[in-house]
Enzyme design. Structure first.
Site, PDB file in Angstrom:
ATOM      1  N   ASP A   1       0.843  -1.060  -0.093  1.00 16.83           N
ATOM      2  CA  ASP A   1      -0.056  -0.023  -0.104  1.00 16.83           C
ATOM      3  C   ASP A   1       1.038   1.240  -0.068  1.00 16.83           C
ATOM      4  OD1 ASP A   1      -2.335  -1.346   0.320  1.00 16.83           O
ATOM      5  OD2 ASP A   1      -2.746  -1.070   2.048  1.00 16.83           O
TER       6      ASP A   1
ATOM      7  N   ASP B   1      -5.320  -3.747   4.490  1.00 20.23           N
ATOM      8  CA  ASP B   1      -5.880  -3.287   5.636  1.00 20.23           C
ATOM      9  C   ASP B   1      -7.451  -3.484   5.593  1.00 20.23           C
ATOM     10  OD1 ASP B   1      -6.420  -1.454   3.838  1.00 20.23           O
ATOM     11  OD2 ASP B   1      -5.212   0.107   4.781  1.00 20.23           O
TER      12      ASP B   1
ATOM     13  N   ASP C   1      -9.769  -6.650   1.399  1.00 25.26           N
ATOM     14  CA  ASP C   1      -8.485  -7.197   1.206  1.00 25.26           C
ATOM     15  C   ASP C   1      -8.271  -8.597   1.819  1.00 25.26           C
ATOM     16  OD1 ASP C   1      -7.609  -4.789   0.235  1.00 25.26           O
ATOM     17  OD2 ASP C   1      -6.915  -4.036   1.904  1.00 25.26           O
TER      18      ASP C   1
HETATM   19 MG    MG Z   1      -6.389   4.025   2.788  1.00 28.57          MG
END
Ligand code: MG
Ligand code: ADP
Length: 863
Positions: A302, A602, A606
């Site tokens: 990410d 998160d 996901d």
């Molecule tokens: Mg975010």
């Protein structure tokens, strides 16, 4: 608080089953539950009755010492793993005395108010008291895969069947959407889930592939050494030694030859490794992940919060064709809105006013005890609104559509207290806001959107994004009456953009560089805008140029076939505007290409990608319970650098297990070689049973364990990732073991021969050989510290445990040889200083051919 403690006493922890602890005694006894050790005990027992009593007692003592050593090791490993389990334990947010508290889920008690947010695994059974679009997946409880919509306002008769109790939420189920509050009515075994949970009992602790493989290897080595020992003992009997003596001797040899500490050392190395990882803030949930970590070839990460600090500050606002600047740093609410360097009155700019108002109110962040709590993006918007002097108290929220990372926007409906007007306020990514906006505001005018105007907005967003700003778009609509849920996000009026900085984490640049050197690719997967992602990716060194050739957006990704995308994946390192479903596809394709993929996540959505990845990594701070549950590793600090640290630890662990095997196996093999060669040459018995067991105790013990916790070699992160199919026994390792052991035998056999012929005393020659083995072990231990590097390429004394255990080995050898007291018990005689010198010189000299051959083998075999 006191009340909570009292109830905890009454109702007990909110757990289904207290995990039974392994008793130390059991663990200790397990050390002797080994066929070979058992046979040895029997042999010693027989010897105690009819043979050499002293010898039998000494042997029993040595076995006991080995057992204690093994026990200490496993006990430590167990403790480390238990501590880890605690760290990975689920948490829950409750409201106590008006404050939101994050507590371990096991401490939740009946009467607590449980806060439910999307992605939570519910910790206890609750009666809902508040629910907003609350959807819950109750599959674990009812088997129903379609999420159930919950409603706190319902009153249902008590006989309502479980799946229809829509004003309740149950432990073990997960929140898919929306949020809610619930009063805890049952915890632990009293929950509905607890009632059926006995069916789920008996989850076994997972052995890692390496542990399994080594257990098999260990068994083979056991059988092999038993055969060798039997043959050797038969030789001995033919030479005229007594049956009993040879039986005891043979079994001792078998015990010594088998690296019985192998599985224990592997477990200990893994356990110590994971507790080291925990110190570096990576919490390992599944032990097998540690091994996989070491062979990671791609890290998909990410951006927000992982590569960046997630400390957002709004810097620029674009509204009504004007670009405003915002002063003030961090979460300080002191600051000004400037236009061309001069402060502005926001009430003279309705577009600017609305942009700030949406940011302020379409927002779940809040101020609690002087601290901002919530999503950093939202805190930044809240802070910007407060800087402008807006008052959140003037409005009341009456409805909402929560944010989710597929839609990339959220909305609220508020009522202005002063005049009772309703306002729809929406914020999100530019694209998602344009999708639902029909007009835009410029000063006092509301104008219909043209494609030219939209084009201009994209251009403005690009410009802001090029400065690495995270850009959000804002829209609103006034209505007379409250809109229905489906009508909220319709016909909105776009009012402006806010651009916020999110500085990269300083340590990430170094970590990305480390990955490059270690042959690991870094791929950024973000929901953010392509240009913003590129600017940050370039800054961090993930891409070498600010070229759009390195970036793909989700829209583009969707137009590619799998084959085309695989081609693209060779160059593209940034994926922007991605939703969780794209993550899954990327993981699958990368895996098909033979990559070992680590993937961060998160959100609720996901989980599939985290599960599909070889290593799922969940964010400890921002991650949802669902993501944590689906992952193998949790990052306590959400930091990318921590992933790299974990990879480093993973490599270290694997490396150390190999160092340990190299040392132990080449050493044990050399013993067998010397003994057999001695027999074949018709020499006397080179070592007695006690010598063999003693060598086994001092070498297989401390120094081997020390190698299991060796510090990483300097080339650790300069080597390409280990191919996942490569086991421990690589061709290189086998070659090294063979060469090292033959070398030892070649060094020591003539020494024995010479000592025997020059002194004519068997026990003297035996003592010399015995001492020679121990000193040689010192040399082999240091040589084994790197499979790749020559000993002069690194500091050989970097492992203080190894230094200490080597010191212990040498001193104890001096004592048992030179002290008359021990001579009788350990079958030794004192040897003159000249021999100590010769043997030490030999051990030192051993380094040269060993290191030379190491270089040669490194050149011959890559793995
Ligand atoms: Mg975010
Ligand atoms: P990332 O964390 O990689 O930036 P997210 O999925 O969190 O990705 O966000 C994707 C996009 O959704 C962001 O770029 C932003 O435009 C929008 N967004 C993020 N958070 C919110 C929020 N709380 N409300 C509305 N929109 C948001």
């Amino acid at each position: 608080m006191k009340e909570a403690k009292k109830r905890f006493e009454i109702y007990g922890p909110n757990e289904l089953e207290e995990s039974p602890k392994k008793s130390p005694l059991k663990l200790f006894l397990a050390q002797f539950a080994n066929v070979l050790i058992f046979i040895l005990l029997v042999a010693a027992g027989i010897s105690l009755l009819v043979g050499d009593k002293i010898e039998a007692v000494v042997i029993l003592l040595i076995i006991l010492a080995c057992g204690i050593l093994g026990f200490l090791q496993e006990w430590k490993a167990d403790k480390a793993l238990a501590a880890l389990k605690e760290m990975a334990a689920p948490e829950a947010v409750v409201v106590r005395e008006g404050k939101h508290l994050k507590i371990p889920a096991r401490e939740v008690v009946p009467g607590d108010i449980l806060v439910l947010t999307a992605g939570d695994k519910i910790a206890a059974d609750v009666r809902l008291v508040e629910s907003v679009n609350l959807k819950i997946d109750e599959a674990p409880l009812t088997g129903e895969s379609i999420p159930v919509t919950k409603d706190a306002s319902l009153i249902l008769p008590p006989e309502t069947p479980l799946p229809d109790r829509r004003n309740m939420a149950f432990a073990g189920t997960t929140v898919i959407n929306g949020r809610g509050l619930g009063l805890v009515v049952a915890t632990g075994k009293a929950t509905e889930f607890g009632k059926i949970a006995h069916m789920l009992k008996g989850v076994e602790e997972e052995k890692t592939p390496l542990e399994k493989r080594l257990a098999v290897i260990g068994r083979w080595l056991g059988v092999l050494s038993l055969i060798v020992a039997a043959v050797a003992a038969a030789f001995g009997i033919m030479r005229g030694h007594s049956w009993l003596e040879m039986f005891l001797w043979g079994v001792s040899l078998a015990v010594a030859a088998v690296p019985e500490s192998l599985p224990a050392v592997v477990t200990a190395a893994l356990a110590i490794g994971v507790s080291r990882m925990a110190k570096r803030r990576a919490i390992v949930k599944r032990l097998p992940a540690v091994e996989t970590l070491g062979s990671t070839t791609v890290i998909c990460t990410d951006k927000t919060g992982t590569l960046t600090k997630n400390e957002m500050t709004v810097k620029k606002i674009w509204a009504g064709d004007k670009l405003f600047e915002v002063t003030g740093a961090g979460y300080e609410t002191q600051g000004q809105i400037l236009y061309q360097g001069k402060p502005v009155d926001i009430f003279h700019h309705p577009d600017l006013y609305h942009t700030l108002l949406v940011g302020l109110l379409c927002n779940d962040a809040r101020l609690e005890d002087g601290k901002f709590i919530g999503d950093p993006t939202e805190i930044a918007l809240l802070v910007a609104g407060l800087k402008a002097g807006l008052k959140p108290e003037a409005f009341e929220r009456v409805a909402e559509v929560p944010f989710d990372s597929d839609r990339k926007r959220m909305s609220v409906v508020v009522r202005e207290r002063a005049n009772g007007r309703y306002l729809v306020l929406t914020k999100g990514s530019l694209e998602s806001i344009l999708d639902v906006s029909s007009h835009y505001q410029k000063d006092n005018q509301i104008l219909p959107f043209t494609s030219k105007e939209k084009q201009k907005l994209v251009q403005i967003t690009d410009n802001l994004a090029d400065e690495a700003l995270r850009v959000m778009a804002f829209a609103f609509r006034e209505t007379e009456h409250m809109p229905s849920q489906t009508e909220i996000e319709k016909d909105l009026i776009f009012c402006g953009l806010q651009g916020m900085i999110d500085p990269p984490r300083p340590e990430v640049r170094e970590a990305v560089k480390k990955c490059k050197e270690a042959g690991i690719r870094v791929i950024m997967i973000t929901g953010d805008y392509a240009k913003t992602a590129l600017a940050i990716g370039y800054d961090l060194g993930i891409v070498s140029e600010r070229s759009s050739g390195f970036v793909l957006t989700a829209k583009e990704v969707e137009t590619f076939s799998d084959q085309e995308l695989k081609e693209k994946l060779k160059e593209v390192s940034i994926f922007a505007r991605v939703s969780p479903s794209h993550k899954l596809r990327l993981v699958k394709l990368l895996k098909e290409e033979g990559h070992v993929v680590a993937m961060t996540g998160d959100g609720v959505n996901d989980a599939p990608a985290l599960k599909a990845a070889d290593i799922g990594i969940a964010m400890g701070i921002t991650g949802t319970q669902v993501a944590k549950e689906a992952s193998d590793i949790i990052l306590a600090d959400d930091n990318f650098a921590t992933i790299v640290a974990a990879v480093e630890e993973g490599r270290t662990i694997f490396d150390n297990i190999k160092k340990y095997m190299l040392f132990l196996l080449s050493f044990n093999l050399s013993e067998i070689l010397v003994l057999i060669a001695g027999f074949l040459k018709g020499l006397a018995l080179p070592l007695t049973a006690i010598h063999i067991l003693w060598i086994n105790l001092v070498t297989n013990g401390p120094p081997a364990l020390a190698l299991g916790v060796d510090p990483p070699s300097p080339d650790l992160m300069k080597r390409p990732p280990r191919p996942p199919e490569e086991g421990v026994f690589t061709r290189r390792l086998v070659a090294l073991i063979t060469v090292f052991s033959v070398l030892i035998a070649l060094f020591l056999l003539p020494v024995f021969d010479y000592a025997l012929s020059s002194s004519q005393s068997v026990i003297f020659a035996q003592t010399v050989l015995f001492t020679g083995f121990v000193l040689m072990a010192v040399a082999v231990a240091y040589v084994s510290r790197s499979e790749y590097l020559n000993i002069w390429k690194f500091n050989p004394f970097a492992n203080k445990w190894l230094n200490l255990s080597v010191l212990f080995m040498v001193i104890s050898q001096v004592v048992i040889v030179q002290c008359p007291f021990f001579n009788k018990y350990l079958h030794t005689v004192s040897i003159p200083g000249k021999w100590w010198f010769i043997l030490s010189a030999l051990a030192l000299f051993y380094l040269f051919p060993a290191e030379l051959l190491k270089s040669l083998i490194t050149r011959l075999f890559r793995y």
